[in-house]
Design an enzyme around this catalytic site. Structure first.
Site, PDB file in Angstrom:
ATOM      1  N   VAL A  77       0.873  -1.175   0.000  1.00 18.13           N
ATOM      2  CA  VAL A  77       0.000   0.000   0.000  1.00 18.13           C
ATOM      3  C   VAL A  77       0.908   1.223   0.000  1.00 18.13           C
ATOM      4  O   VAL A  77       1.458   1.586   1.034  1.00 18.13           O
ATOM      5  CB  VAL A  77      -0.932   0.007   1.234  1.00 18.13           C
ATOM      6  CG1 VAL A  77      -1.836   1.239   1.205  1.00 18.13           C
ATOM      7  CG2 VAL A  77      -1.763  -1.265   1.311  1.00 18.13           C
ATOM      8  N   PRO A  78       1.105   1.857  -1.157  1.00 24.37           N
ATOM      9  CA  PRO A  78       2.088   2.950  -1.271  1.00 24.37           C
ATOM     10  C   PRO A  78       1.597   4.262  -0.653  1.00 24.37           C
ATOM     11  O   PRO A  78       1.321   5.243  -1.340  1.00 24.37           O
ATOM     12  CB  PRO A  78       2.280   3.071  -2.778  1.00 24.37           C
ATOM     13  CG  PRO A  78       0.955   2.667  -3.350  1.00 24.37           C
ATOM     14  CD  PRO A  78       0.453   1.580  -2.428  1.00 24.37           C
ATOM     15  N   CYS A  79       1.519   4.266   0.685  1.00 22.51           N
ATOM     16  CA  CYS A  79       0.964   5.421   1.378  1.00 22.51           C
ATOM     17  C   CYS A  79       1.827   6.670   1.232  1.00 22.51           C
ATOM     18  O   CYS A  79       1.355   7.774   1.507  1.00 22.51           O
ATOM     19  CB  CYS A  79       0.695   5.090   2.840  1.00 22.51           C
ATOM     20  SG  CYS A  79       2.085   4.411   3.728  1.00 22.51           S
ATOM     21  N   HIS A  80       3.052   6.532   0.741  1.00 24.27           N
ATOM     22  CA  HIS A  80       3.880   7.712   0.501  1.00 24.27           C
ATOM     23  C   HIS A  80       3.287   8.590  -0.601  1.00 24.27           C
ATOM     24  O   HIS A  80       3.639   9.761  -0.723  1.00 24.27           O
ATOM     25  CB  HIS A  80       5.322   7.315   0.158  1.00 24.27           C
ATOM     26  CG  HIS A  80       5.474   6.598  -1.138  1.00 24.27           C
ATOM     27  ND1 HIS A  80       5.153   5.259  -1.289  1.00 24.27           N
ATOM     28  CD2 HIS A  80       5.899   7.035  -2.354  1.00 24.27           C
ATOM     29  CE1 HIS A  80       5.381   4.905  -2.536  1.00 24.27           C
ATOM     30  NE2 HIS A  80       5.831   5.959  -3.210  1.00 24.27           N
ATOM     31  N   ARG A  81       2.351   8.049  -1.380  1.00 25.03           N
ATOM     32  CA  ARG A  81       1.725   8.791  -2.478  1.00 25.03           C
ATOM     33  C   ARG A  81       0.477   9.559  -2.035  1.00 25.03           C
ATOM     34  O   ARG A  81      -0.286  10.027  -2.868  1.00 25.03           O
ATOM     35  CB  ARG A  81       1.360   7.844  -3.614  1.00 25.03           C
ATOM     36  CG  ARG A  81       2.570   7.202  -4.254  1.00 25.03           C
ATOM     37  CD  ARG A  81       2.209   6.340  -5.436  1.00 25.03           C
ATOM     38  NE  ARG A  81       3.390   5.649  -5.900  1.00 25.03           N
ATOM     39  CZ  ARG A  81       3.418   4.377  -6.256  1.00 25.03           C
ATOM     40  NH1 ARG A  81       2.303   3.661  -6.252  1.00 25.03           N
ATOM     41  NH2 ARG A  81       4.544   3.819  -6.646  1.00 25.03           N
TER      42      ARG A  81
END
Length: 102
Positions: free
Chosen positions: A53-57
Site C-alpha cells: 500500500v504505497p501510502c507515501h503517495r
C-alpha cells in the site's frame, strides 16, 4: 462501516495510485464515499506494509507531506516521491500537476 472495512477501502484506492502521481487524503475519502479525510490518515498510519500500500503517495490538500509518515517520517516520504519523478514547489509541497484528479 467498521474501521477494518474503512481501512481496507482506503488501501484499495491507494494501491491504484500510479508511480509519479499522488492523491490527497480528501480525495481518497471522497473515492470511498466518506468525508473523513482524517480517518484516511489514521488508516494509512496503521498500514503495515508500505510496499503493498504505497501510502507515501498520499499528501494533504496543499500537497504537503505527512510529518508522521509511518515508514521513516517526512524526509523518507519525500525521498520516495522524488525517486518516482515527483517535483516539489518552492513551499516544499508536491507540485499540483502531480496530484491526480478524480
Amino acid at each position: 462501516m467498521s474501521d477494518n472495512n474503512f481501512f481496507q477501502q482506503v488501501y484499495e484506492v491507494v494501491k491504484k495510485i500510479p508511480d509519479g502521481k499522488v492523491m490527497t487524503y480528501g480525495q481518497i475519502a471522497e473515492a470511498i464515499g466518506s468525508k473523513d479525510a482524517r480517518k484516511v490518515g489514521w488508516a494509512l498510519h496503521a498500514n503495515k506494509d508500505g510496499s503493498i500500500v504505497p501510502c507515501h503517495r498520499v499528501v494533504n490538500k496543499d500537497g504537503g507531506l505527512a510529518p508522521g509518515y509511518a515508514f521513516g517520517g517526512l524526509d523518507a516520504q519525500k525521498v520516495r516521491l522524488i525517486a518516482e519523478g515527483i517535483k516539489f514547489n518552492e513551499a516544499g509541497n508536491v507540485d499540483a500537476g502531480y496530484i491526480m484528479r478524480l
